[in-house]
Design a protein around this motif. Structure first.
Motif, short mmCIF file in Angstrom:
data_model
loop_
_atom_site.label_atom_id
_atom_site.label_comp_id
_atom_site.label_asym_id
_atom_site.label_seq_id
_atom_site.Cartn_x
_atom_site.Cartn_y
_atom_site.Cartn_z
N PHE A 55 1.07 -0.90 0.05
CA PHE A 55 0.17 -0.02 -0.14
C PHE A 55 0.98 1.60 -0.21
O PHE A 55 0.36 2.89 -0.94
N HIS A 56 1.83 1.52 0.52
CA HIS A 56 3.16 2.51 0.75
C HIS A 56 3.47 2.42 -0.77
O HIS A 56 3.09 3.73 -1.19
N SER A 57 3.49 1.39 -1.34
CA SER A 57 4.24 1.86 -2.42
C SER A 57 3.99 1.94 -3.74
O SER A 57 4.00 3.08 -5.08
N ILE A 58 2.30 1.97 -3.71
CA ILE A 58 1.36 2.15 -5.07
C ILE A 58 0.44 3.06 -4.80
O ILE A 58 0.04 3.43 -5.54
N ARG A 59 0.31 3.69 -3.55
CA ARG A 59 -0.50 4.37 -2.68
C ARG A 59 0.15 5.43 -2.32
O ARG A 59 0.12 7.00 -2.89
N LEU A 60 0.64 5.45 -1.13
CA LEU A 60 1.26 6.62 0.01
C LEU A 60 2.24 7.52 -0.71
O LEU A 60 2.73 8.48 -1.19
N GLU A 61 3.32 6.58 -0.99
CA GLU A 61 4.11 7.10 -2.09
C GLU A 61 4.23 8.00 -3.06
O GLU A 61 4.83 8.53 -2.99
N PRO A 62 3.62 6.70 -3.60
CA PRO A 62 2.86 8.53 -5.41
C PRO A 62 2.42 8.97 -4.87
O PRO A 62 2.01 9.82 -5.98
N TYR A 63 0.97 9.45 -4.61
CA TYR A 63 -0.01 9.81 -4.39
C TYR A 63 1.15 11.31 -3.23
O TYR A 63 1.19 12.36 -3.39
N LEU A 64 1.21 10.98 -2.00
CA LEU A 64 1.68 11.96 -1.18
C LEU A 64 2.98 12.72 -0.39
O LEU A 64 3.34 13.32 -0.76
N GLU A 65 3.98 11.23 -1.07
CA GLU A 65 4.87 11.15 -0.90
C GLU A 65 6.11 11.85 -2.44
O GLU A 65 6.95 13.10 -1.70
N ALA A 66 5.72 11.11 -2.87
CA ALA A 66 5.77 12.18 -4.09
C ALA A 66 5.65 13.60 -4.09
O ALA A 66 6.36 14.33 -4.99
N THR A 67 3.86 13.66 -3.73
CA THR A 67 3.60 15.27 -4.03
C THR A 67 4.97 16.14 -3.29
O THR A 67 5.09 17.21 -3.68
N GLY A 68 5.15 15.53 -1.98
CA GLY A 68 5.71 16.39 -1.46
C GLY A 68 7.37 16.71 -1.64
O GLY A 68 6.85 18.23 -1.18
N ARG A 69 7.55 15.60 -2.39
CA ARG A 69 8.65 16.05 -2.79
C ARG A 69 8.66 17.47 -4.00
O ARG A 69 9.88 18.39 -4.17
N THR A 70 7.68 17.76 -4.48
CA THR A 70 7.44 18.64 -5.59
C THR A 70 7.17 20.16 -4.59
O THR A 70 7.19 21.00 -5.40
N LYS A 71 6.41 19.75 -3.68
CA LYS A 71 6.27 21.02 -2.53
C LYS A 71 6.58 21.09 -1.56
O LYS A 71 6.02 20.98 -0.42
N SER A 72 8.41 21.50 -1.39
CA SER A 72 8.99 21.55 0.07
C SER A 72 8.12 21.98 0.79
O SER A 72 7.97 21.93 2.08
N ALA A 73 7.43 23.25 1.20
CA ALA A 73 6.50 23.76 2.22
C ALA A 73 6.09 22.86 2.42
O ALA A 73 5.34 22.94 3.93
N LEU A 74 4.93 22.38 2.22
CA LEU A 74 3.78 20.49 2.07
C LEU A 74 4.60 19.75 2.46
O LEU A 74 4.28 18.76 3.20
N SER A 75 6.03 19.80 2.57
CA SER A 75 6.42 18.38 2.56
C SER A 75 6.90 17.37 3.17
O SER A 75 6.24 16.00 3.95
N GLU A 76 7.15 18.21 4.90
CA GLU A 76 6.76 17.53 6.37
C GLU A 76 5.49 17.51 6.57
O GLU A 76 4.91 15.75 6.70
N ALA A 77 4.44 17.70 5.86
CA ALA A 77 3.01 17.92 6.44
C ALA A 77 2.80 16.38 5.69
O ALA A 77 1.80 15.69 5.68
N LEU A 78 3.05 16.34 4.27
CA LEU A 78 2.65 14.93 2.91
C LEU A 78 2.93 14.29 3.88
O LEU A 78 2.18 12.86 3.56
N ALA A 79 4.55 14.09 4.19
CA ALA A 79 5.46 12.32 4.85
C ALA A 79 4.73 11.86 6.11
O ALA A 79 4.26 11.12 6.31
N ALA A 80 4.02 13.28 6.58
CA ALA A 80 2.78 13.20 7.78
C ALA A 80 1.40 12.40 8.19
O ALA A 80 1.46 11.39 8.63
N LEU A 81 1.41 12.98 6.74
CA LEU A 81 -0.21 11.97 6.90
C LEU A 81 0.17 11.27 6.15
O LEU A 81 -0.02 9.91 6.82
N SER A 82 1.46 10.57 5.32
CA SER A 82 1.56 8.72 4.27
C SER A 82 1.73 8.35 6.00
O SER A 82 1.95 6.75 5.80
#
Length: 335
Positions: free
Chosen positions: A158-185
Motif C-alpha cells: 500500500f505504501h509503494s502503490i498509494r502513499l509514496e506516489p501520491y502523498l510523498e511524491a507530491t511532497g517532494r515537489t512542494k517543499s513547503a508541504l513535504s513534512e505535512a504530507l510525509a506525516a500524513l503518509s
C-alpha cells in the motif's frame, strides 16, 4: 483478434477449463488501466476477462510494484462478494504465482463505467449514495477482524502503490508541504481498522442493474478506511474541472456519498473517521495534479492552480469536516 504476447494466458485458461482450446479463443485487449494487462476472452465456453498485474506501471514516472497485488485483489473480491454479493464480479480462476486471474465479463451495455457517465454530465445521486453505502458495508463487516488483518497485511504494498506516489511524491515537489504530507503518509500507514479497497475511483466502478460494482482492488490493505472515502470523494471534486456545467451536481454527489458512507460507520465514532478523511482529501486532491499519477483531464495550468489554491492551505491547516472542503472548492469554482 490479437493474441496475448505469450502463451501464459492461454495455458492458464486451458488448465482452468475456461476455454476449449487456445486456437478457439478470441483475445481482445481492454484499455483504461495503468497497472495491469487485461483481456476480454471469447470462446464457445462463453465470455470472460483475464487480468495480469504488471511489475512496472504504465505512467510517465518510474513506478514499480510487486505483482503479488494480484492475489490481494482476488482476496478482496472474494471477501467483498461475501458481504455485498452484487458489488463485485465473480472470480473464475486464479494463478497467484503468475500474477493473473479470470473473472466474469460484465457487458458495458448493462454495466456502464461510472466515470463515463460522470464525464457526460450524468450524475445520479442514488448511485453516489449506494457507492458510499457499499464501501461502508465492507468496512463495517471487516473492521477489527484479526483474520482480515492477517490476510491483508499489505503495508509495504500500500505504501509503494498509494502513499509514496501520491502523498510523498507530491511532497517532494512542494517543499513547503513535504513534512505535512510525509506525516500524513505515516499516520495513514499506521492506522489499521478495516479492509480497504485502495482505488475507489469512478473508472473502477460499474453502474449495474443491481447497484455499483467495484473493480481493480489491487491496492487491497487492512488499514485506514478513511482512505477509501477520501479517495472517492477526491474524484468528484476533480470532475468539476472536467465538466464545469455539471459542477453543482458533482458537489451534491460529494455530499450524498459522504453522508451515506458515514451513516455506515459503526466501528469508531464517525466524527473521528471524518477528521482523518478531511485530512487526507486535500493531499490526494493535490496529488492528482502534482504527484506521480496526475489525472489526464486536468492539463490546463490555470485549472491546476485552482486545485493548488484550495489544497495547499487545507494541507497546512486541516479541517474537521468534509463539508468544509466542499465549500472551499465551491467558493473557488465560483470565482
Amino acid at each position: 483478434m490479437p493474441q496475448p504476447s505469450d502463451a501464459q494466458i492461454s495455458e492458464f485458461l486451458l488448465r482452468s477449463g475456461l476455454i476449449p482450446s487456445a486456437d478457439q479463443a478470441r483475445f481482445e485487449p481492454l484499455t483504461g488501466g495503468v497497472a495491469s494487462d487485461i483481456w476480454k476472452v471469447e470462446s464457445a465456453f462463453g465470455v470472460l476477462v483475464v487480468k495480469r498485474a504488471l511489475p512496472k506501471l504504465k505512467v510517465a514516472q518510474d513506478w514499480q510494484v510487486p505483482v503479488s497485488r494480484n492475489a490481494s485483489e482476488v482476496a478482496w473480491l472474494e471477501v467483498a462478494g461475501a458481504i455485498v454479493p452484487d458489488a463485485v464480479p465473480k472470480v473464475l480462476a486464479h494463478d497467484a504465482e503468475a500474477g493473473l486471474f479470470a473473472m466474469e465479463y460484465l457487458d458495458p451495455s448493462d454495466y456502464p463505467v461510472w466515470k463515463t457517465q460522470l464525464r457526460d454530465g450524468i450524475v445520479v445521486l442514488s448511485t453516489s449514495s449506494e457507492v458510499g453505502r457499499r464501501i461502508g458495508a465492507i468496512h463495517a463487516a471487516t473492521a477489527c477482524d484479526p483474520e482480515m488483518a492477517r490476510r491483508f497485511a499489505n503495508d509495504a504494498l500500500f505504501h509503494s502503490i498509494r502513499l509514496e506516489p501520491y502523498l510523498e511524491a507530491t511532497g517532494r515537489t512542494k517543499s513547503a508541504l513535504s513534512e505535512a504530507l510525509a506525516a500524513l503518509s505515516r499516520a495513514t500507514l499506521r492506522t489499521h481498522m478495516a479492509l480497504v479497497h485502495g482505488d475507489v475511483s469512478p473508472k473502477n466502478i460499474l453502474v449495474g442493474p443491481r447497484g455499483p460494482v467495484f473493480l481493480d482492488a489491487e491496492c487491497a490493505w487492512f488499514g485506514d478506511p478513511a482512505f477509501d472515502l477520501a479517495f472517492c470523494l477526491n474524484h468528484l471534486l476533480l470532475k468539476c474541472l472536467w465538466s464545469p456545467l455539471s459542477a453543482p451536481n458533482f458537489l451534491s454527489a460529494f455530499n450524498v456519498l459522504a453522508e451515506s458512507y458515514l451513516a455506515m460507520v459503526t466501528w469508531e465514532p464517525a466524527a473521528a473517521l471524518e477528521r482523518r478523511a478531511a485530512r487526507l482529501l486535500p493531499g490526494l486532491f493535490l496529488a492528482r495534479i502534482d504527484g506521480k499519477s496526475p489525472v489526464e483531464y486536468v492539463t490546463d495550468e490555470a485549472a491546476k492552480n485552482r486545485v493548488r489554491r484550495v489544497a495547499r492551505p487545507l494541507i497546512a491547516e486541516p479541517v474537521q469536516r468534509l463539508s468544509e472542503i466542499e465549500k472551499a472548492w465551491e467558493k473557488e469554482l465560483s470565482q
